[in-house]
Design an enzyme around this catalytic site. Structure first.
Site, PDB file in Angstrom:
ATOM      1  N   ASP A   1      -4.154   8.389   2.862  1.00 16.63           N
ATOM      2  CA  ASP A   1      -3.754   7.050   3.306  1.00 16.63           C
ATOM      3  C   ASP A   1      -4.732   6.559   4.375  1.00 16.63           C
ATOM      4  O   ASP A   1      -5.367   7.371   5.053  1.00 16.63           O
ATOM      5  CB  ASP A   1      -2.344   7.163   3.899  1.00 16.63           C
ATOM      6  CG  ASP A   1      -1.723   5.817   4.188  1.00 16.63           C
ATOM      7  OD1 ASP A   1      -2.209   4.805   3.660  1.00 16.63           O
ATOM      8  OD2 ASP A   1      -0.738   5.782   4.957  1.00 16.63           O
ATOM      9  N   GLU A   2      -4.860   5.266   4.548  1.00 19.26           N
ATOM     10  CA  GLU A   2      -5.714   4.678   5.603  1.00 19.26           C
ATOM     11  C   GLU A   2      -7.111   5.300   5.598  1.00 19.26           C
ATOM     12  O   GLU A   2      -7.644   5.700   6.637  1.00 19.26           O
ATOM     13  CB  GLU A   2      -5.087   4.897   6.993  1.00 19.26           C
ATOM     14  CG  GLU A   2      -3.700   4.324   7.152  1.00 19.26           C
ATOM     15  CD  GLU A   2      -3.686   2.853   7.512  1.00 19.26           C
ATOM     16  OE1 GLU A   2      -4.739   2.177   7.367  1.00 19.26           O
ATOM     17  OE2 GLU A   2      -2.609   2.361   7.913  1.00 19.26           O
TER      18      GLU A   2
ATOM     19  N   ARG B   1      -0.728 -10.175  10.474  1.00 22.41           N
ATOM     20  CA  ARG B   1       0.571  -9.663  10.892  1.00 22.41           C
ATOM     21  C   ARG B   1       1.662 -10.717  10.727  1.00 22.41           C
ATOM     22  O   ARG B   1       2.839 -10.409  10.686  1.00 22.41           O
ATOM     23  CB  ARG B   1       0.580  -9.245  12.376  1.00 22.41           C
ATOM     24  CG  ARG B   1      -0.340  -8.125  12.771  1.00 22.41           C
ATOM     25  CD  ARG B   1      -0.238  -6.946  11.904  1.00 22.41           C
ATOM     26  NE  ARG B   1      -1.290  -6.972  10.885  1.00 22.41           N
ATOM     27  CZ  ARG B   1      -1.276  -6.242   9.783  1.00 22.41           C
ATOM     28  NH1 ARG B   1      -0.270  -5.440   9.540  1.00 22.41           N
ATOM     29  NH2 ARG B   1      -2.252  -6.315   8.893  1.00 22.41           N
TER      30      ARG B   1
ATOM     31  N   LYS C   1       0.809  -1.216   0.000  1.00 25.47           N
ATOM     32  CA  LYS C   1       0.000   0.000   0.000  1.00 25.47           C
ATOM     33  C   LYS C   1       0.845   1.270   0.000  1.00 25.47           C
ATOM     34  O   LYS C   1       0.675   2.142  -0.855  1.00 25.47           O
ATOM     35  CB  LYS C   1      -0.893  -0.034   1.243  1.00 25.47           C
ATOM     36  CG  LYS C   1      -1.712   1.187   1.434  1.00 25.47           C
ATOM     37  CD  LYS C   1      -2.182   1.254   2.868  1.00 25.47           C
ATOM     38  CE  LYS C   1      -1.017   1.541   3.795  1.00 25.47           C
ATOM     39  NZ  LYS C   1      -1.419   1.979   5.127  1.00 25.47           N
ATOM     40  N   THR C   2       1.771   1.332   0.948  1.00 32.95           N
ATOM     41  CA  THR C   2       2.601   2.533   1.055  1.00 32.95           C
ATOM     42  C   THR C   2       3.447   2.709  -0.191  1.00 32.95           C
ATOM     43  O   THR C   2       3.665   3.819  -0.664  1.00 32.95           O
ATOM     44  CB  THR C   2       3.515   2.435   2.294  1.00 32.95           C
ATOM     45  OG1 THR C   2       2.710   2.020   3.394  1.00 32.95           O
ATOM     46  CG2 THR C   2       4.153   3.758   2.600  1.00 32.95           C
TER      47      THR C   2
ATOM     48  N   GLN D   1      -9.754  -3.630   7.349  1.00 28.67           N
ATOM     49  CA  GLN D   1      -8.861  -3.285   8.453  1.00 28.67           C
ATOM     50  C   GLN D   1      -9.344  -2.057   9.216  1.00 28.67           C
ATOM     51  O   GLN D   1      -8.569  -1.388   9.888  1.00 28.67           O
ATOM     52  CB  GLN D   1      -7.445  -3.047   7.937  1.00 28.67           C
ATOM     53  CG  GLN D   1      -6.780  -4.320   7.467  1.00 28.67           C
ATOM     54  CD  GLN D   1      -5.311  -4.104   7.167  1.00 28.67           C
ATOM     55  OE1 GLN D   1      -4.479  -3.986   8.060  1.00 28.67           O
ATOM     56  NE2 GLN D   1      -4.973  -4.038   5.889  1.00 28.67           N
TER      57      GLN D   1
END
Length: 786
Positions: free
Chosen positions: A216-217, A611, A33-34, A250
């Site tokens: 973002d997010e 994770r 994503k980043t 998420q």
DNA sequence: GGCTCTTTCGTTTTT
DNA sequence: CGAAAGAGCC
């Protein structure tokens, strides 16, 4: 600039190379994503579609903003130091500093954090003669924040929005913040929204400037943040391209106002035609991913995503039923120790749990076995008392608001006691002045005038002394002249306190250097462009970027944290603890929408599972110590949602042959002999909370003694096959009363031995000079002395 | 002003 | 049970 995108997968590349239009990128966990976000920015610049000046990149945390900037710096040769990359709050703050007057704020306005806000509310409640028993300050605080998030001012709220005394108090709070130049977190956003909505010139300037807005997010945005984006980028005008990246699966912050619905709204409001899904996962092996996919598929109203990987199946998830929380802790400690012995690093392991209280038992076992660990989250640097003291003095120097003045007026003690302070606050209330204004013109003969004068003179002397000084010098001067240094030197915990004060000076030096202020810059002088003096900038940073969490991130130690805190991180081995119904998923409060709550808990489970890179160990406890009682737990409903093909029952298998070298992998690969897969039946009803149970899913029972428990043999899943033909005495040769030597703890005396018949689980309670430790004998390497 | 006793409460938390 | 905040005491 093909090399920028050549290493991306097709979907990532598609996202990066989208034309200038509104877009939503559904980025699954571990899907890069980043990388997509930063490459998009770099690509826009490299292709000449945008200059850094025209880009606005918004994140949620400072960590994410820093990372984005750092990555951009490696990707581009263009100077991006002046590019607007920051958090919602950081950028809102910047708008307000640049347009304070237009926003109706004093130039020297100060930001207050959550705890400042709470103490302010408490104080104002007293002033308004409200009793804290009837009205809980915390409830009032969340009501105020909630109203602001809904964009509601006290002037427009209805009786329904604010019942009882609430409306009046909200108004009082607003007025007082305005008078003292205080801005809380929600206010930063609401003020800037109002600034844009009411001031066409300012809005048009930024709307035309920021042609490319990247968020973002996005799943974590609240209603106000969405409105903030809309105020900057009006979908009807279509002057900007808004590129939002997020993952509805998420979204785990609904409890503090996050609205997943913003994603659907964005698609609708902005006429989004390009929705790109990033589903290839670069983090985990497929047993883990398949299981996570299966769990999350039980949620309704998803935008829909399925993670996949080409990294192979990997190891199955292991699900372990511990008898109780101690055994859970002991088991994971044991696995970590064995893996470490076989070459793993401490830093490979993370222990995740639903709530912070769960860490205690785990810490005890890790400590007792000398496993180095670190807990995420805890007291932040700028929340420490002595640090807050100094920032309060700095605030008083810049803009003396009541909260800061009251914090330091008699701290360190200068003879202005509670009675005097009460007189001062009463006088201030009567004259409708601030505390500082009141004492500046003080004439009450009942209060020793010299002392109050002394305080004012102290502040003025500091202002004078610091004029012409740079930031770090200013901080040092304030620490000394305020008397804080002398005060803390006399305290018994002086070492840490003074260390923190020095650390604060270093932080000031760091801020000073980072912001490239000229060598002789005056800490009070306004910095060109930022419209903020170094002190103000430093104070704002202290509130907005208080996270020193990344501190010690690279340390080779076991990482302990809540599932929430783990979002965005990854670890080779993840222990996910406390999978009991009522704990995880947490039992919904009454009044809460049970379905919604369950969905959010399931997303939390999804976050937790994703994770893990290689190994995922999930455990639940038949009994748990809770508030001094033992509670009986049932396995979490989420366990039954994990496909049978992806998990195996059990915990670290002990070595079959003492002394044989154990490959880490091989030592854990199997389940337990003779134990069937009990979760296969879990899909019907047997593992769900029975209707007869209390809503929490817990049943209370009698208190049991841990020491009794530890004497029992391994517990049911280890069971009989652990019994060795050798008896306890011949296996370890140690018994209570024996004197032993430990490499680290020195000489000690054995108090008791638990599981003496087990090779891997035998554990001694040993009294050392530094205290009693519980040590696993396999690792402790105790030498008996006579 | 600071220590100690008592009371209260118990999910997650960035900015 | 244990942390934290508030009240009360010296």
């Amino acid at each position: 600039m093909t090399d920028l995108v050549s290493s991306l997968n097709p979907m990532q590349r598609a996202a990066v190379e989208l034309p200038a239009q509104n877009a939503l990128i559904l980025a699954g966990a571990g899907s890069g994503k980043t990388r997509v976000l930063t490459t998009r920015i770099a690509w826009l610049i490299a292709q000449g579609y945008a200059s850094p000046y025209e880009i606005l990149a918004v994140t949620f945390t400072n960590k994410a903003a820093k990372e984005m900037r750092a990555r951009l710096e490696t990707m581009l040769t263009v100077d991006i130091s002046r590019m607007w990359v920051g958090t919602f709050h950081g950028i809102a703050h910047k708008f307000l500093r640049l347009h304070a007057a237009d926003a109706g704020l004093p130039k020297t306005f100060q930001i207050i954090d959550q705890s400042d806000q709470l103490s302010l509310i408490k104080r104002l409640m007293k002033e308004a003669n409200m009793n804290a028993e009837k009205d809980d300050p915390k409830v009032i605080q969340s009501m105020i924040n909630d109203l602001k998030e809904r964009g509601l001012r006290s002037s427009v709220i209805t009786a329904q929005d604010a019942p009882g005394t609430m409306a009046g108090f909200y108004r009082f709070y607003e007025q007082r913040c305005q008078r003292d130049g205080l801005v809380d977190f929600a206010e930063l956003l609401l003020r800037s929204v109002e600034l844009f909505e009411n001031n066409a010139i300012v809005r048009d300037h930024y709307t035309e400037r920021f042609r490319f807005i990247l968020v973002d997010e996005f799943q974590d945005t609240n209603a106000l943040q969405y409105r903030w984006i809309k105020a900057l980028a009006n979908p009807r005008e279509a002057k900007n391209s808004v590129f939002c990246v997020g993952d509805d699966d998420q979204s785990i912050y609904a409890f503090r106002g996050a609205r997943v619905g913003n994603m659907q709204d964005f698609v609708k409001d902005y006429g989004v035609r390009s929705i790109v899904k990033l589903e290839q996962n670069y983090r985990s092996t497929s047993h883990i991913l398949d299981a996570a996919n299966a769990v999350i598929s039980n949620n309704k109203d998803r935008l829909g995503k399925n993670l996949w990987t080409d990294r192979g199946a990997g190891e199955r998830i292991r699900i372990y039923e511990a008898d109780d929380d101690r055994q859970e802790a002991r088991s994971l400690t044991q696995e970590i120790l064995i893996a470490k012995r076989d070459g793993a690093k401490w830093g490979d392991f993370a222990v995740l749990y639903r709530n912070n209280a769960q860490s205690r038992v785990i810490e005890q076992y890790l400590t007792a076995n000398s496993v180095p660990y670190r807990i995420y989250g805890g007291l932040r640097f700028f929340d420490r008392q002595e640090v807050k003291d100094v920032t309060a003095y700095l605030r008083v120097m810049v803009s003396p608001d009541d909260t800061s003045v009251l914090r330091v007026i008699n701290h360190p003690p200068r003879g202005i006691g509670a009675t005097s302070v009460a007189r001062i606050t009463d006088a201030a209330k009567e004259r409708a002045l601030s505390i500082w204004e009141t004492i500046s013109d003080w004439n009450d003969p009942n209060v020793t005038i010299g002392r109050v004068k002394g305080f004012i003179e102290c502040i003025e002397a500091m202002r004078e002394a610091c004029a012409g000084m740079n930031l770090a010098q200013t901080v040092r001067t304030v620490v000394e002249m305020s008397g804080l240094k002398a005060y803390y030197e006399a305290q018994k915990d002086k070492d840490i306190r003074l260390e923190n004060l020095t650390e604060l000076e270093n932080a000031a030096q760091g801020y000073y250097t980072e912001n490239d202020l000229e060598e002789d810059a005056d800490a009070f002088a306004v910095v060109e462009g930022g419209e903020m003096s170094p002190i103000e900038g430093f104070l704002a940073q202290a509130v907005l970027e208080a996270d020193d969490k990344n501190e010690g991130e690279g340390l080779d130690v076991v990482q302990l944290m809540t599932v929430h805190a783990s979002k965005g991180l990854e670890f080779p081995v993840v222990f996910l603890c406390g999978l009991e119904q009522g704990l995880f998923p947490h039992a919904p409060r009454n009044g809460e929408d049970a379905d919604k709550a369950e969905s959010e808990e399931r997303r939390l489970m999804y976050v937790a599972m994703t994770r893990a890179k290689k190994k995922l160990r999930i455990s639940w406890c038949g009994q748990r110590h809770l508030w001094g009682n033992i509670q009986w737990g049932e396995p979490s409903m989420f366990l039954a949602e994990i496909p049978e093909k992806d998990w195996v029952e059990g915990r670290p298998k002990k070595s079959e042959q003492p002394g044989s070298s154990l490959g880490y992998r091989s030592s854990f690969s199997g389940g337990y002999s003779g134990s069937g897969k009990s979760f296969s039946g879990a899909k019907d009803s047997s593992f769900r909370a029975s209707p007869a149970q209390s809503s929490s899913g817990w049943r209370q029972g009698a208190v049991g003694k841990a020491s009794d428990y530890l004497k029992e043999s391994g517990g049911r899943s280890s069971g009989a096959h652990q019994k060795k033909s050798l008896g306890a005495s011949s296996l370890w040769g140690l018994k209570p009363g024996d004197r032993v030597v430990h490499k680290k703890f020195g000489q000690g005396e054995i108090l008791s031995i638990a599981n003496p018949e087990s090779q891997d689980e035998a554990q001694a309670r040993v009294k050392f000079s530094i205290g009693v430790k519980e040590l696993l004998l396999v690792f402790a390497n105790l030498q008996k002395i006579s």
